[in-house]
Motif scaffolding. Sequence first.
Motif, PDB file in Angstrom:
ATOM      1  N   ILE A 160      -5.205   2.514  -0.292  1.00 50.60           N
ATOM      2  CA  ILE A 160      -5.517   1.533  -1.326  1.00 50.60           C
ATOM      3  C   ILE A 160      -5.809   2.254  -2.633  1.00 50.60           C
ATOM      4  CG2 ILE A 160      -6.874  -0.485  -1.927  1.00 50.60           C
ATOM      5  CD1 ILE A 160      -5.222  -0.677   0.708  1.00 50.60           C
ATOM      6  N   ASP A 161      -4.978   1.995  -3.628  1.00 49.71           N
ATOM      7  CA  ASP A 161      -5.053   2.702  -4.906  1.00 49.71           C
ATOM      8  C   ASP A 161      -5.939   1.992  -5.921  1.00 49.71           C
ATOM      9  OD1 ASP A 161      -4.217   4.811  -6.681  1.00 49.71           O
ATOM     10  OD2 ASP A 161      -2.930   3.360  -7.686  1.00 49.71           O
ATOM     11  N   LYS A 162      -5.807   0.651  -5.995  1.00 49.00           N
ATOM     12  CA  LYS A 162      -6.570  -0.115  -6.977  1.00 49.00           C
ATOM     13  C   LYS A 162      -7.049  -1.437  -6.372  1.00 49.00           C
ATOM     14  CE  LYS A 162      -4.387   1.666 -11.199  1.00 49.00           C
ATOM     15  NZ  LYS A 162      -3.641   1.314 -12.435  1.00 49.00           N
ATOM     16  N   GLU A 182       6.022  -5.655  -5.711  1.00 47.49           N
ATOM     17  CA  GLU A 182       6.288  -6.408  -4.498  1.00 47.49           C
ATOM     18  C   GLU A 182       4.990  -7.117  -4.129  1.00 47.49           C
ATOM     19  OE1 GLU A 182       8.663  -5.109  -0.703  1.00 47.49           O
ATOM     20  OE2 GLU A 182       6.550  -4.604  -0.400  1.00 47.49           O
ATOM     21  N   SER A 183       4.985  -8.420  -4.327  1.00 49.19           N
ATOM     22  CA  SER A 183       3.766  -9.204  -4.138  1.00 49.19           C
ATOM     23  C   SER A 183       3.713  -9.787  -2.732  1.00 49.19           C
ATOM     24  CB  SER A 183       3.690 -10.331  -5.174  1.00 49.19           C
ATOM     25  OG  SER A 183       3.659  -9.809  -6.486  1.00 49.19           O
ATOM     26  N   HIS A 184       2.582  -9.594  -2.056  1.00 48.32           N
ATOM     27  CA  HIS A 184       2.352 -10.120  -0.715  1.00 48.32           C
ATOM     28  C   HIS A 184       1.234 -11.158  -0.831  1.00 48.32           C
ATOM     29  CE1 HIS A 184       4.427  -6.560   1.267  1.00 48.32           C
ATOM     30  NE2 HIS A 184       4.235  -6.144   0.024  1.00 48.32           N
ATOM     31  N   LEU A 185       1.585 -12.442  -0.787  1.00 47.18           N
ATOM     32  CA  LEU A 185       0.622 -13.518  -0.971  1.00 47.18           C
ATOM     33  C   LEU A 185       0.171 -14.029   0.396  1.00 47.18           C
ATOM     34  CD1 LEU A 185       2.678 -13.533  -3.515  1.00 47.18           C
ATOM     35  CD2 LEU A 185       1.568 -15.678  -4.064  1.00 47.18           C
ATOM     36  N   ILE A 186      -1.112 -13.931   0.630  1.00 46.93           N
ATOM     37  CA  ILE A 186      -1.696 -14.247   1.942  1.00 46.93           C
ATOM     38  C   ILE A 186      -2.247 -15.669   1.961  1.00 46.93           C
ATOM     39  CG2 ILE A 186      -3.453 -13.574   3.627  1.00 46.93           C
ATOM     40  CD1 ILE A 186      -1.262 -11.429   3.144  1.00 46.93           C
ATOM     41  N   THR A 187      -2.022 -16.383   3.061  1.00 45.42           N
ATOM     42  CA  THR A 187      -2.719 -17.639   3.344  1.00 45.42           C
ATOM     43  C   THR A 187      -3.351 -17.515   4.724  1.00 45.42           C
ATOM     44  OG1 THR A 187      -1.165 -18.952   2.014  1.00 45.42           O
ATOM     45  CG2 THR A 187      -2.525 -20.143   3.593  1.00 45.42           C
ATOM     46  N   GLN A 241      -0.185   3.392  -1.713  1.00 49.33           N
ATOM     47  CA  GLN A 241      -0.562   3.177  -3.110  1.00 49.33           C
ATOM     48  C   GLN A 241      -0.666   1.676  -3.402  1.00 49.33           C
ATOM     49  OE1 GLN A 241       2.519   5.762  -5.014  1.00 49.33           O
ATOM     50  NE2 GLN A 241       0.735   6.869  -5.833  1.00 49.33           N
ATOM     51  N   VAL A 242      -1.385   0.987  -2.539  1.00 46.91           N
ATOM     52  CA  VAL A 242      -1.481  -0.470  -2.585  1.00 46.91           C
ATOM     53  C   VAL A 242      -2.544  -0.902  -3.589  1.00 46.91           C
ATOM     54  CG1 VAL A 242      -1.939  -2.544  -1.225  1.00 46.91           C
ATOM     55  CG2 VAL A 242      -0.813  -0.574  -0.160  1.00 46.91           C
ATOM     56  N   PRO A 288       3.523  -2.198  -4.247  1.00 47.66           N
ATOM     57  CA  PRO A 288       2.955  -3.318  -3.486  1.00 47.66           C
ATOM     58  C   PRO A 288       1.612  -3.806  -4.029  1.00 47.66           C
ATOM     59  CG  PRO A 288       2.608  -1.265  -2.311  1.00 47.66           C
ATOM     60  CD  PRO A 288       3.460  -0.928  -3.499  1.00 47.66           C
ATOM     61  N   ILE A 289       1.497  -5.117  -4.144  1.00 45.44           N
ATOM     62  CA  ILE A 289       0.227  -5.772  -4.442  1.00 45.44           C
ATOM     63  C   ILE A 289      -0.022  -6.823  -3.369  1.00 45.44           C
ATOM     64  CG2 ILE A 289      -1.138  -7.140  -6.055  1.00 45.44           C
ATOM     65  CD1 ILE A 289       0.502  -6.103  -8.329  1.00 45.44           C
TER      66      ILE A 289
END
Length: 278
Positions: A122-124, A60-65, A98-99, A34-35
């Motif tokens: 949160i990993d990175k 797996e991309s989570h794009l926030i608005t 591991q986000v 996940p990113i």
Amino acid sequence: MKKALSLCLFLFFAFFGFAQPPAFIVEKRGTGKPIIFLPGFTTPGSVWYETVKNLEGNYESHLITYAGFGGVAPIDTPWYPSIQQQLIAYIHKEKLSQVTIIGHSMGGTLAMDIAAALPGKIDKLVLVDALPNMRALMMPGVSAEQVQYNSPYNKQMLEMKDDAFRQVATLMAGNMTNNKEKNDTILKWSLTADRKTYVYGFTDLLKVDLEEKLPLIKAKTLILGATFPTMEVAKATMEKQYATLNEKQIEFAIGSKHFIMFDQPGWFCAQVNAFLQK
């Protein structure tokens, strides 16, 4: 837009109930690690499309608005704390671990805030021209308590006619990128933003100071800074504000303005991919 990419808009009434309206929507693409992609102020999640397209690996991309921007319905104040709290709830709800969080400007500030609250998840972090304390740069010597919603400046911005606001937004957009085509895009995002969110949301952001939270962050962190107005100013600011952050790597996009992903997309994607593959 590739059909293989799945498009999901999560309306958070299902998560938080009617007492807490959704502070953001999510567009989810791909499968893998996940990113979470957090845009800057007034910017929709679509700002990350090219970055997602050029990722090397399965994610797996989570794009926030955020609420109030990109056509998403606005919410009441406090705006920034609502986004921060609901993002944390979202990570728990989706059972993400591991986000990686990639955040630009305000999105980078949020990324640090979340990483400090969830050090085990949160990993990175990739922070794109972001600071833990914007107020210290923009309003040196001013305390968080002195930043108020009911200020003369906010009143002026709220009452400003559309033509006058366009002039202000045009000047601001001109300092955000060297890419003339993208300059028009940034201007459009500002002009279509909910005006109250534009004014009061930025007030919320100016109240944020994460410098005492930085030692709580366990994530490996890549900081990508623009060199506008000068390399010397940018370097001094980054080194001062990030002094207490552990496991950090700071790189500068020479000649770039605030939207590094627009000004130097090749360099930007190379930096992100190299960091993610470490």
